[in-house]
Structures are given as C-alpha cells and as structure tokens.
Design a protein around this motif. Sequence first.
Motif, PDB file in Angstrom:
ATOM      1  N   LYS A  16      32.511  -1.857  47.099  1.00 12.57           N
ATOM      2  CA  LYS A  16      32.457  -2.758  45.960  1.00 12.57           C
ATOM      3  C   LYS A  16      33.910  -2.828  45.463  1.00 12.57           C
ATOM      4  N   LYS A  17      34.179  -3.804  44.362  1.00  6.64           N
ATOM      5  CA  LYS A  17      35.364  -4.015  43.797  1.00  6.64           C
ATOM      6  C   LYS A  17      35.666  -2.740  42.914  1.00  6.64           C
ATOM      7  N   GLY A  18      36.751  -2.150  43.298  1.00  8.91           N
ATOM      8  CA  GLY A  18      37.355  -1.101  42.376  1.00  8.91           C
ATOM      9  C   GLY A  18      36.866   0.261  43.182  1.00  8.91           C
ATOM     10  N   GLU A  19      36.168   0.431  43.968  1.00  7.70           N
ATOM     11  CA  GLU A  19      36.015   1.508  44.961  1.00  7.70           C
ATOM     12  C   GLU A  19      36.675   1.549  46.163  1.00  7.70           C
ATOM     13  N   TYR A  58      35.387   9.812  46.838  1.00  8.19           N
ATOM     14  CA  TYR A  58      35.463   8.455  46.460  1.00  8.19           C
ATOM     15  C   TYR A  58      35.993   8.120  45.130  1.00  8.19           C
ATOM     16  N   ARG A  59      36.729   7.125  44.707  1.00  6.36           N
ATOM     17  CA  ARG A  59      37.130   6.690  43.444  1.00  6.36           C
ATOM     18  C   ARG A  59      36.847   5.412  43.029  1.00  6.36           C
ATOM     19  N   TYR A  60      36.520   5.212  41.694  1.00  2.47           N
ATOM     20  CA  TYR A  60      36.438   4.180  41.140  1.00  2.47           C
ATOM     21  C   TYR A  60      37.110   3.697  40.075  1.00  2.47           C
ATOM     22  N   ARG A  61      37.973   2.487  40.146  1.00  2.10           N
ATOM     23  CA  ARG A  61      38.919   2.203  39.168  1.00  2.10           C
ATOM     24  C   ARG A  61      38.457   0.826  38.418  1.00  2.10           C
ATOM     25  N   LYS A  70      43.207  -0.550  29.332  1.00  6.09           N
ATOM     26  CA  LYS A  70      43.631   0.817  30.028  1.00  6.09           C
ATOM     27  C   LYS A  70      43.056   1.159  31.248  1.00  6.09           C
ATOM     28  N   ARG A  71      43.634   1.370  32.493  1.00  6.99           N
ATOM     29  CA  ARG A  71      43.191   1.828  33.659  1.00  6.99           C
ATOM     30  C   ARG A  71      42.508   2.927  33.737  1.00  6.99           C
ATOM     31  N   VAL A  72      41.323   3.154  34.002  1.00  5.91           N
ATOM     32  CA  VAL A  72      40.398   4.251  34.051  1.00  5.91           C
ATOM     33  C   VAL A  72      39.863   4.721  35.434  1.00  5.91           C
ATOM     34  N   TYR A  73      39.864   5.947  35.871  1.00  3.02           N
ATOM     35  CA  TYR A  73      39.520   6.160  37.322  1.00  3.02           C
ATOM     36  C   TYR A  73      38.500   7.345  37.095  1.00  3.02           C
ATOM     37  N   GLU A 131      28.969   4.686  38.259  1.00  2.37           N
ATOM     38  CA  GLU A 131      29.337   3.302  37.973  1.00  2.37           C
ATOM     39  C   GLU A 131      28.225   3.069  36.910  1.00  2.37           C
ATOM     40  N   GLU A 132      27.204   3.181  37.336  1.00  2.00           N
ATOM     41  CA  GLU A 132      26.040   2.424  36.478  1.00  2.00           C
ATOM     42  C   GLU A 132      26.064   2.962  35.168  1.00  2.00           C
TER      43      GLU A 132
END
Length: 416
Positions: free
Chosen positions: A14-17, A25-28, A35-38, A51-52
């Motif tokens: 998905k978007k951001g993954e 794995y990383r989600y942004r 602010k960008r968060v990971y 993510e949920e």
Amino acid sequence: MQNKVRYSKGKRLKKGESELANGTYRYRYQSRSGKRVYIYAKTLDELRQKEETVETNKAYGIRVDSMNTTLDQLAGSWFSLKKGLKENTYQNYLYMYNTFVRDELGGYKIMSIRYADILGFYNELVEVKGLKPNTVDNIHTVVHQVLDFAVQNNFLMNNPSDNALRHLKLESKQHTEKRISLTLAEQQLFIDYMLKYPQCNHWYPIFYIMLNTGMRVGEITGLRWQDVNLENDLITVDHTLVYFNHSENGCHYNIHTPKTRSGERTIPMLSGVKAAFEQERKFQQEAGIKCDVVIDGYSDFIFTNRYGNVHNQSTLNRALKRMIADCNREQLANNPKNADVTLLPNFSCHILRHTFATRLCESGVNIKVIQDVLGHADFDTTMNVYTDATKDFKQQEFRELDRLISNGGSFEKSDE
C-alpha cells in the motif's frame, strides 16, 4: 505519471509501505503537523496491524508519538508540570514513583499498558513485596494521575488504571484489622502511668491533649501559644508542622496549611486540656526552656524538647514505645497471678486521635460536631469511626447485661 505498483512476496504494498533490504518492513506517513513519521515491523502483517492502530489513533485525535512514549517519559513531564502541591506531598509522590513504579512499569510504552498490567502490578506489591493496601493506594494516586495526564494530552483514549484499585480494596477489607482505640481502662492506665513517674511527667501535657482533642501530630507539634485561648477555652488549628526529606537539603521542618478547608477549625477545651496547657507552661518556666526556633516565620511553639526545638512524630512515637513497655512490665510484676491484668497495646500517636473520636461517639456527641472537631473533610470517614465505636460499645453493654442476667437473674450487683 502513475505511481509504480510494488509487491512483496506476492502481496501488493500500500501507499507508504516498503520492504527494506534486510527483509523487514516500514510504513511512512505524515502527522497532522506535517512531520514525517516511520514505523517498522518484521512482517507485513505486523506492520499493517500497526497501521490500523495509527489510523485509529488519528480518528480519535491520539498523538502520533504516543506509540513510542514510555510511562517514565510521561511521568517526567507530569512531575515537571505539577504545580500547587505542598512540597512534602510532591516529594512523597516522587518517592512512590521512583521506589515502586519506575522499575516495574516505567519502561512500558503508554499505548501497551492495559488494565490487567496495572491490576497485576498492584497485586504483586501486596502479595510479593508485602506492602499494605494503604501504601498501594498512595502509589495508585500517582499512577492514576500520570495516566490521566496521558488521556488529557491525547496519548491515550482511556485511563487503564481506572477501577484497578477497587478489587484490591474489597479484598483487603476481609484481611485487615480494624484500627484500634484504647479502652477506657487502657486510657486511664496510660494517663496514671505518666503522672506517676517524674521521668514521664513532661510527656503528660502533649499526650493528654492529643488524647482529649483528637489533634493530628503535625497540628499539635506546630501549635503556638497564640493559637491557644485559655480565657475562652478554644484552640485554633490553621497550620501543621511537617518534617520530611527534601530532595536536595535533607530532612527539615516546614509549616503547611491544612490539606483541606475542613482542617482549619477551632476545638473547645475540656477542663483537663486547659490544665495540661497550664502545666506545660509552668514546667517550661521552671526548667528555663524557651522556644527560639523559627520555621517559615512561625515561632513560640508550645511543645519543645529541653533544647527548645520542636518535636516530630518519630520522637513522640519512640517516647510512647518506651512508656508502653515500662508500664506493661510494671503491671505484670505487680499482678503475677492475674490473667486479666490491664496492659497497654502497642499504639502510635494516631491511635490517640482515634481514641478521642471513639470517646466522642460513645458519649453520644452529634456526628456533625465530631466531624468538625476532628477536621474530617469526608463525612464517610467520620461515619466509619462512629459505626465501629457504637458497634463495640453496644457489644460491651450487652456483655455487661449478660453478666448481670447470669448473676441469678438480677440486675443488682452482688455484695461480694
């Protein structure tokens, strides 16, 4: 230009993954402030669970940084912002957290703390570490306020410590002994012993007054001559003397106002109380004792040691312990064959206050008057004392009734 569709192990990302080189794995995403968060996870399924949680938190207005904030970090903010507390209360809160909470729960992420964690922590304090429920209650006061702070600042939706202490309190009521008060016989024995021996005479005024006014330790040790009106037979209570460990300068005294408005009150003097004050004044004049100490602008304290310094609770309790032991040894020596000889129980200064409350209840004094004289903020506190005292008094009266009836069915005492 369309974004390139990416896959990982047959699953569409998905978007951001993204899948990292090491197979994790990383989600942004962006916080509300831009602010960008990971966030990271070992598997894609684990990442999507996180993510949920992020999306749920966003929907409820929960802060982005709540997932990584520990209880220690939040407690640090709470302590730094906590204003309006008396210094000894603040230091007590800090002691409770550092001694009991930090090592057990401090490293927990705020978002991961559950009701079961708090309840298990409290049970361990009682069952493993042997703390009394009242001590756990004090610890809960700190924990609950820190977690309330988390709710108020959008780290949590609910306070996981809500009602966690209720089960412990219900359980402890079945195992804790009722707070004692001295019986009339014990009370009289204690008074007579102090009057009998010269080495105990100087303790008589303070303990007699505590026993017949219900004043707290800090209230009577902080009492000044200007607070006592011997003409109108009234004692004014509007401050308390506290002795506690300051974090930087060690233990020393401070003057505080009562914690609640009900603590500020006037107490009528019984004739014996007035006589005790007069005895203390005469003793100090004859012994050349003068109070020169000044504490937060307060001076001329009534009860001092031979050097003119004020007393504290430990000093008074040690004096009680010595007199109790000496008195009981004398009672046993003088009555070696009497199994029913009156002995003093081990008691502290606070039991003198409880004893006074019990005598008031037994005498039928109006319960609102009792509440006012004792300075109880909570009416239930007074009712608990009243219920215990009247129950014991009723049982005592019925035991006497049973004895009289058993004595030939007559209410008249025999001549023997």
